[in-house]
Motif scaffolding. Structure first.
Motif, PDB file in Angstrom:
ATOM      1  N   ALA A  47      80.587 -56.483  10.164  1.00 17.65           N
ATOM      2  CA  ALA A  47      79.430 -57.235  10.654  1.00 17.65           C
ATOM      3  C   ALA A  47      79.492 -57.410  12.162  1.00 17.65           C
ATOM      4  CB  ALA A  47      79.345 -58.603   9.976  1.00 17.65           C
ATOM      5  N   LEU A  48      78.319 -57.605  12.749  1.00 15.83           N
ATOM      6  CA  LEU A  48      78.192 -57.890  14.171  1.00 15.83           C
ATOM      7  C   LEU A  48      78.228 -59.403  14.362  1.00 15.83           C
ATOM      8  CD1 LEU A  48      77.499 -56.796  17.071  1.00 15.83           C
ATOM      9  CD2 LEU A  48      75.103 -57.212  16.481  1.00 15.83           C
ATOM     10  N   VAL A  49      79.127 -59.860  15.238  1.00 15.55           N
ATOM     11  CA  VAL A  49      79.228 -61.287  15.532  1.00 15.55           C
ATOM     12  C   VAL A  49      79.103 -61.480  17.036  1.00 15.55           C
ATOM     13  CG1 VAL A  49      80.696 -61.724  13.532  1.00 15.55           C
ATOM     14  CG2 VAL A  49      81.754 -61.215  15.746  1.00 15.55           C
ATOM     15  N   TYR A  50      78.748 -62.700  17.431  1.00 12.24           N
ATOM     16  CA  TYR A  50      78.661 -63.048  18.842  1.00 12.24           C
ATOM     17  C   TYR A  50      79.744 -64.064  19.153  1.00 12.24           C
ATOM     18  CZ  TYR A  50      74.335 -60.515  19.579  1.00 12.24           C
ATOM     19  OH  TYR A  50      73.405 -59.514  19.703  1.00 12.24           O
ATOM     20  N   VAL A  51      80.581 -63.746  20.123  1.00  7.43           N
ATOM     21  CA  VAL A  51      81.739 -64.587  20.424  1.00  7.43           C
ATOM     22  C   VAL A  51      81.776 -64.929  21.911  1.00  7.43           C
ATOM     23  CG1 VAL A  51      83.103 -63.660  18.525  1.00  7.43           C
ATOM     24  CG2 VAL A  51      83.189 -62.545  20.752  1.00  7.43           C
ATOM     25  N   HIS A 229      68.213 -49.833  11.730  1.00 12.97           N
ATOM     26  CA  HIS A 229      67.847 -49.304  10.416  1.00 12.97           C
ATOM     27  C   HIS A 229      68.540 -50.123   9.330  1.00 12.97           C
ATOM     28  CE1 HIS A 229      65.887 -45.444  11.727  1.00 12.97           C
ATOM     29  NE2 HIS A 229      66.480 -45.829  12.842  1.00 12.97           N
ATOM     30  N   TYR A 230      67.782 -50.414   8.281  1.00 11.96           N
ATOM     31  CA  TYR A 230      68.242 -51.331   7.231  1.00 11.96           C
ATOM     32  C   TYR A 230      68.088 -50.678   5.865  1.00 11.96           C
ATOM     33  CZ  TYR A 230      67.426 -55.192   3.861  1.00 11.96           C
ATOM     34  OH  TYR A 230      67.417 -56.019   2.775  1.00 11.96           O
ATOM     35  N   GLN A 231      69.062 -50.898   4.991  1.00  4.68           N
ATOM     36  CA  GLN A 231      68.935 -50.456   3.610  1.00  4.68           C
ATOM     37  C   GLN A 231      69.619 -51.468   2.698  1.00  4.68           C
ATOM     38  OE1 GLN A 231      71.595 -46.810   4.445  1.00  4.68           O
ATOM     39  NE2 GLN A 231      71.955 -47.172   2.251  1.00  4.68           N
ATOM     40  N   VAL A 232      69.141 -51.541   1.447  1.00  3.22           N
ATOM     41  CA  VAL A 232      69.715 -52.516   0.516  1.00  3.22           C
ATOM     42  C   VAL A 232      69.597 -52.002  -0.911  1.00  3.22           C
ATOM     43  CG1 VAL A 232      67.552 -53.817   0.200  1.00  3.22           C
ATOM     44  CG2 VAL A 232      69.751 -54.961  -0.161  1.00  3.22           C
ATOM     45  N   ASP A 233      70.593 -52.343  -1.708  1.00  2.00           N
ATOM     46  CA  ASP A 233      70.553 -52.177  -3.159  1.00  2.00           C
ATOM     47  C   ASP A 233      70.862 -53.553  -3.750  1.00  2.00           C
ATOM     48  OD1 ASP A 233      70.093 -49.293  -3.743  1.00  2.00           O
ATOM     49  OD2 ASP A 233      71.885 -49.086  -2.498  1.00  2.00           O
ATOM     50  N   LYS A 234      69.912 -54.060  -4.518  1.00  3.10           N
ATOM     51  CA  LYS A 234      70.012 -55.429  -5.009  1.00  3.10           C
ATOM     52  C   LYS A 234      69.806 -55.463  -6.512  1.00  3.10           C
ATOM     53  CE  LYS A 234      68.040 -60.001  -3.919  1.00  3.10           C
ATOM     54  NZ  LYS A 234      67.177 -60.703  -2.927  1.00  3.10           N
ATOM     55  N   VAL A 252      74.151 -54.442   1.469  1.00  2.00           N
ATOM     56  CA  VAL A 252      73.302 -54.208   2.642  1.00  2.00           C
ATOM     57  C   VAL A 252      74.042 -53.352   3.656  1.00  2.00           C
ATOM     58  CG1 VAL A 252      72.104 -55.294   4.588  1.00  2.00           C
ATOM     59  CG2 VAL A 252      72.076 -56.381   2.332  1.00  2.00           C
ATOM     60  N   LYS A 253      73.303 -52.447   4.298  1.00  2.00           N
ATOM     61  CA  LYS A 253      73.854 -51.699   5.428  1.00  2.00           C
ATOM     62  C   LYS A 253      72.833 -51.694   6.549  1.00  2.00           C
ATOM     63  CE  LYS A 253      76.104 -47.426   6.892  1.00  2.00           C
ATOM     64  NZ  LYS A 253      76.618 -46.094   6.488  1.00  2.00           N
ATOM     65  N   GLN A 254      73.283 -51.996   7.761  1.00  2.15           N
ATOM     66  CA  GLN A 254      72.448 -51.953   8.958  1.00  2.15           C
ATOM     67  C   GLN A 254      73.137 -51.076  10.001  1.00  2.15           C
ATOM     68  OE1 GLN A 254      72.155 -56.218   9.752  1.00  2.15           O
ATOM     69  NE2 GLN A 254      70.074 -56.217   8.985  1.00  2.15           N
ATOM     70  N   GLU A 255      72.333 -50.249  10.642  1.00  7.88           N
ATOM     71  CA  GLU A 255      72.878 -49.273  11.580  1.00  7.88           C
ATOM     72  C   GLU A 255      72.003 -49.192  12.826  1.00  7.88           C
ATOM     73  OE1 GLU A 255      74.544 -44.722  11.112  1.00  7.88           O
ATOM     74  OE2 GLU A 255      72.562 -45.171  10.282  1.00  7.88           O
ATOM     75  N   LEU A 256      72.623 -49.236  13.981  1.00 14.30           N
ATOM     76  CA  LEU A 256      71.920 -49.026  15.245  1.00 14.30           C
ATOM     77  C   LEU A 256      71.940 -47.537  15.570  1.00 14.30           C
ATOM     78  CD1 LEU A 256      73.360 -51.948  17.430  1.00 14.30           C
ATOM     79  CD2 LEU A 256      71.158 -51.877  16.240  1.00 14.30           C
ATOM     80  N   ARG A 257      70.763 -46.975  15.824  1.00 14.66           N
ATOM     81  CA  ARG A 257      70.683 -45.538  16.121  1.00 14.66           C
ATOM     82  C   ARG A 257      69.938 -45.308  17.426  1.00 14.66           C
ATOM     83  NH1 ARG A 257      68.256 -43.081  10.538  1.00 14.66           N
ATOM     84  NH2 ARG A 257      69.570 -44.265   9.058  1.00 14.66           N
ATOM     85  N   GLY A 258      70.485 -44.391  18.214  1.00 21.49           N
ATOM     86  CA  GLY A 258      69.791 -43.932  19.397  1.00 21.49           C
ATOM     87  C   GLY A 258      68.756 -42.894  19.024  1.00 21.49           C
ATOM     88  N   THR A 268      77.353 -48.776  12.845  1.00 18.82           N
ATOM     89  CA  THR A 268      77.156 -49.718  11.747  1.00 18.82           C
ATOM     90  C   THR A 268      77.413 -51.142  12.237  1.00 18.82           C
ATOM     91  OG1 THR A 268      77.817 -48.082  10.086  1.00 18.82           O
ATOM     92  CG2 THR A 268      77.946 -50.405   9.452  1.00 18.82           C
ATOM     93  N   VAL A 269      76.409 -52.006  12.056  1.00 17.86           N
ATOM     94  CA  VAL A 269      76.557 -53.404  12.482  1.00 17.86           C
ATOM     95  C   VAL A 269      76.591 -54.356  11.284  1.00 17.86           C
ATOM     96  CG1 VAL A 269      75.607 -53.109  14.786  1.00 17.86           C
ATOM     97  CG2 VAL A 269      74.056 -53.533  12.858  1.00 17.86           C
ATOM     98  N   PHE A 270      76.355 -53.828  10.088  1.00 17.81           N
ATOM     99  CA  PHE A 270      76.601 -54.605   8.873  1.00 17.81           C
ATOM    100  C   PHE A 270      76.761 -53.641   7.716  1.00 17.81           C
ATOM    101  CE2 PHE A 270      76.094 -57.154   5.149  1.00 17.81           C
ATOM    102  CZ  PHE A 270      76.521 -58.420   5.507  1.00 17.81           C
ATOM    103  N   ASP A 271      77.792 -53.874   6.918  1.00 12.86           N
ATOM    104  CA  ASP A 271      78.020 -53.052   5.735  1.00 12.86           C
ATOM    105  C   ASP A 271      78.863 -53.870   4.759  1.00 12.86           C
ATOM    106  OD1 ASP A 271      78.230 -51.079   3.869  1.00 12.86           O
ATOM    107  OD2 ASP A 271      79.424 -49.709   5.086  1.00 12.86           O
ATOM    108  N   GLY A 272      78.219 -54.320   3.676  1.00 15.88           N
ATOM    109  CA  GLY A 272      78.972 -55.123   2.722  1.00 15.88           C
ATOM    110  C   GLY A 272      78.114 -55.632   1.583  1.00 15.88           C
TER     111      GLY A 272
END
Length: 328
Positions: A47-51, A229-234, A252-258, A268-272
């Motif tokens: 995951a992407l966190v801000y610190v 980009h976002y994808q989910v299986d629920k 959920v998976k989120q990915e930053l793409r150029g 990948t900024v979220f995968d879990g």
């Protein structure tokens, strides 16, 4: 005796009709003021966190193998103009926060309000109070009010309809920001409670554009324009009589793409996977069993009364026929 049986039969059938076609529509509706909480948890998550570092402004950082907790509380807005004692429409507020377990960092938080049809459980308009407020990057909040003439979150959001059927329903997915198909996937049991299983699948979808530090996506530039980009299986387990969510699991998976990156080639900024914890599922099962018993008085009991009434009327008719024959 014949008249007694006839009266009891008519009474039983009339009572069954009253319960099923008058009492049930009047009582089988979602409340104005729910107070429910749900906790979902997951581990091994990227995951992407801000610190904060050395007192500097918060900076984005991708961390792996995290344990996360998502806490959601749903309540009613009793001051909303749509909310009246006998109205068909109600207004619910949902507050959600996702935190990292070890350091207590907040990854995201949101509050949204929407109006619901109390019978179908679908979002409706007009709705003067609908909005969504999210905590964005570096703790910045943004509030987006809805358009009065249309639902801001169309479809089902919190539960399925009473007497859920084995078919596809429109479900609002907050990640992609639109309604998607919730497809019936079979019958199941949760702690002995019969449930229907529904699945939602959103393929990788471009949902947002943003500027991020080049270091976050492996670029030397100070900032880089990317698309999220976002994808989910629920999977949702639903008690069909009440339409209540008993158990939920989503990956959920989120990915930053150029601009030159395809699927799987970005950052990948979220995968879990997050799933309602055991305490929440236990509470959901207990509540569904209690509500299901109450609804049986309005759905199952009428059938019993109709059968009993039919038997009594048949017995009265038989006695009448026997009496006529005995007089001849």
């Amino acid at each position: 005796m014949t008249l007694v049986l006839l009266g009891l039969g008519v009474f039983a059938i009339a009572t069954g009709l009253l319960l099923r076609f008058y009492a049930y529509p009047a009582l089988a509706k979602i409340p104005h003021d729910p107070k429910t909480s749900a906790v979902a948890q997951g581990s091994g998550i990227t995951a992407l966190v801000y610190v904060e570092k050395n007192g500097a402004p918060t900076q984005p950082e991708i961390r792996r193998n995290l344990s996360l907790t998502s806490s959601t509380f749903v309540s009613g807005d009793m001051r909303a103009p749509e909310v009246k004692a006998d109205s068909r429409v109600t207004s619910w507020v949902e507050a959600t926060r996702i935190t990292e377990d070890r350091d207590g960092l907040t990854l995201s938080a949101s509050v949204r309000e929407l109006c619901l049809d109390r019978y179908s459980a679908e979002a409706v308009a007009p709705c003067t109070t609908q909005y969504v407020q999210k905590t964005k990057e570096a703790g910045k909040d943004t509030k987006v009010p809805g358009t009065r003439g249309q639902p801001q979150f169309p479809g089902l959001n919190f539960k399925f309809p009473f007497q859920t059927e084995k078919r596809t329903y429109p479900w609002y997915d907050t990640g992609v920001g639109k309604q998607v198909d919730a497809t019936f996937d079979g019958e199941d049991q949760v702690q002995g409670l019969p449930v229907y299983r529904f699945t939602v699948s959103v393929p990788p979808t471009d949902i947002d554009g943003r500027q991020v530090p080049g270091s976050l996506v492996g670029k030397p530039d100070a900032t880089v324009a990317v698309r999220l980009h976002y994808q989910v299986d629920k999977t949702m387990w639903i008690e069909p009589d009440t339409g209540a969510l008993i158990k939920v699991r989503q990956s959920v998976k989120q990915e930053l793409r150029g601009p030159d990156q395809g699927a799987g080639r970005g950052t990948t900024v979220f995968d879990g996977t997050l799933e309602l914890n055991q305490k929440t599922v236990d509470a959901n099962v207990r509540a569904a069993e209690a509500n299901k018993s109450r609804l049986w008085l309005l759905t199952g009991l009428p059938v019993v009364l109709w059968i009993a009434g039919g038997v009594l009327l048949a017995a009265a008719a038989a006695l009448t026929l026997v009496g006529r024959r005995s007089r001849h």
